[in-house]
Design an enzyme around this catalytic site. Sequence first.
Site, mmCIF file in Angstrom:
data_model
loop_
_atom_site.group_PDB
_atom_site.id
_atom_site.type_symbol
_atom_site.label_atom_id
_atom_site.label_comp_id
_atom_site.label_asym_id
_atom_site.label_seq_id
_atom_site.Cartn_x
_atom_site.Cartn_y
_atom_site.Cartn_z
ATOM 1 N N CYS A 380 0.835 -1.203 0.000
ATOM 2 C CA CYS A 380 0.000 0.000 0.000
ATOM 3 C C CYS A 380 0.867 1.250 0.000
ATOM 4 O O CYS A 380 1.463 1.574 -1.017
ATOM 5 C CB CYS A 380 -0.983 -0.055 1.168
ATOM 6 S SG CYS A 380 -2.501 0.858 0.796
ATOM 7 N N HIS A 519 -3.515 -5.205 0.582
ATOM 8 C CA HIS A 519 -2.913 -5.765 1.799
ATOM 9 C C HIS A 519 -2.922 -7.297 1.767
ATOM 10 O O HIS A 519 -3.838 -7.919 2.303
ATOM 11 C CB HIS A 519 -3.686 -5.261 3.026
ATOM 12 C CG HIS A 519 -3.456 -3.809 3.290
ATOM 13 N ND1 HIS A 519 -2.379 -3.352 4.000
ATOM 14 C CD2 HIS A 519 -4.133 -2.715 2.889
ATOM 15 C CE1 HIS A 519 -2.404 -2.024 4.051
ATOM 16 N NE2 HIS A 519 -3.462 -1.617 3.376
ATOM 17 N N GLU A 521 -1.211 -9.321 3.427
ATOM 18 C CA GLU A 521 -1.013 -9.933 4.753
ATOM 19 C C GLU A 521 -2.327 -10.364 5.400
ATOM 20 O O GLU A 521 -2.350 -11.255 6.236
ATOM 21 C CB GLU A 521 -0.269 -8.956 5.670
ATOM 22 C CG GLU A 521 -1.042 -7.719 6.156
ATOM 23 C CD GLU A 521 -1.015 -6.539 5.178
ATOM 24 O OE1 GLU A 521 -0.706 -6.769 3.988
ATOM 25 O OE2 GLU A 521 -1.322 -5.406 5.603
HETATM 26 N N1 GLN Z 1 -2.144 6.563 2.971
HETATM 27 C C1 GLN Z 1 -2.206 5.842 1.763
HETATM 28 C C2 GLN Z 1 -3.570 5.961 1.096
HETATM 29 O O1 GLN Z 1 -4.544 6.296 1.723
HETATM 30 C C3 GLN Z 1 -1.857 4.380 1.977
HETATM 31 C C4 GLN Z 1 -2.835 3.670 2.845
HETATM 32 C C5 GLN Z 1 -2.300 2.356 3.356
HETATM 33 O O2 GLN Z 1 -1.091 2.144 3.321
HETATM 34 N N2 GLN Z 1 -3.157 1.487 3.854
HETATM 35 O O3 GLN Z 1 -3.674 5.708 -0.071
#
Ligand code: GLN
Length: 547
Positions: A380, A519, A521
């Site tokens: 992310c 994600h 994970e």
């Molecule tokens: N802050 C970033 C976004 O909102 C990444 C979010 C995250 O890593 N879950 O896109």
Amino acid sequence: MARYIFITGGVVSSLGKGLASAALGALLQARGYSVRLRKLDPYLNVDPGTMSPFEHGEVFVTDDGAETDLDLGHYERFTGVAARNTDSVSSGRVYSTVLEKERRGDYLGKTIQVIPHVTNEIKEFLHVGDDEVDFMLCEIGGTVGDIEGLPFFEAIRQFSQDKPRGQCIFMHLTLLPYLAASGELKTKPTQHSVKELRSIGIAPDVLVCRSEQPIPEKERAKIGLFCNVRKENVIAAYDLKSIYEAPLAYHREGLDQAVLDAFNIAPAPKPDLRRWDDVADRVFHPEGEVKIAIVGKYTQLEDAYKSIAEALTHGGMANRVKVKVEWVDAEVFDKEDAAPYLEGYHAILVPGGFGERGTEGKIKAAEFARTRKIPYLGICLGMQMAVIEAARNVAELPDAGSEEFDHEAGEKRFTPVVYHLKEWVQGNHKVARKVTDDKGGTMRLGAYTAVLDPDSKVAEVYGATTIEERHRHRYEVDIKYRDQLEACGLHFSGMSPDGKLPEIVEWKDHPWFIGVQYHPELKSKPFAPHPLFDGFVKAAKENSRLV
Ligand code: GLN
């Protein structure tokens, strides 16, 4: 109709109720039953999505886009049953539903009260899907006696009365403190905790007692006598070296048998514990070790990255190595050379995160991994930082950055290679967002499909070209820069089905450098390690032979 197991806790918090519930779920599965696990949280936040990971640990996201408590992650890791929006509820959500109904006039002029309106709402939540599984395990957050928890305790008491006899049981976790001076385990706090429970009408059927010392038979009998629980149903929970030992340990102590006895299920089906024997074997008999740096911001609290830590352990199990994780604070090298902080690791992971603080350090970590050819997994925000690094240092866009940081600062400073996503497609419908939207529940959340380029590292890692992974972000890499970045060697190897949203990037000329917008994970399990974590740890293992 499902049988219900209510799991409560007393004496102190952090006793491992979530783990005990998850392990019990796994043991019931091992006996051939289907299960679903649920969490009821007394706090007033509508969901944990807006809570700081410092305070509350990570936010676990379900396929259907709910932001939930991290205990749901334990449930999934131990049972493999994908959690749903309807498996997590808080007082905040219950109250907001009740108040919405009141405003709509659904209560036809009645006075709205905790009993029956709030408790009915909780009971309704408990009922969802009760015809789908053999056992529904419902954990109540907090400890008995907490003011916020009372409506939940009252609701489960009523619920068990509404059901036929023998359909619900109560399992209570407590602590037996050990007094070194007198060499004794003390049972009084447990007695008081059970007394508190009984005073609100709940009599536990099974007591799980956390203890650092073996519990002598005599003490077990005493607890049974004073707490009105059968002696065999007083189960010891000792400290474990690995959480993945929990199902076997609880089975040894007789937890699943006690639960089935409490339901009068006889003869109980024999358990098949081979899955957990294999898991324990892999955890306890690694054939080597790899050192992996997680370069993040919430490094003070490991729970902030709980699922990542677990997924790395699973990757280690798949490769029969122990993964030694070190948490490196990205802020420390925001303004200086990252090399002294990152040398010596076999791989680098940059996890998700929010806000600008620490991001310059994360960008440096991505650069270090790219130029030194160290395996890199960017998750992310970790993917977004890898793209910004590529834009700044390879594609000659020195002002590249994320709109997230400009929004936070209230001024425009960057070329937005990562921009605020305002419209996207989910399944068959369009989702629209504004910068001024509420913070809660407005991100791109839940499972989305990605289509992989068959000629990519990531397709090889997954062994597939269509995948589904869970998202939780507001910002997105801008496809506008794709050609420019690809010309420099950063391959956009996974895209949303409409081809508009970059889901995965990888450096072509690198042994293992992958950034993912989702994600992974969240879907890893000890008995089914996620392919990306399996592949990442494998690359770290190969790298460990070189350094
Ligand atoms: N802050 C970033 C976004 O909102 C990444 C979010 C995250 O890593 N879950 O896109």
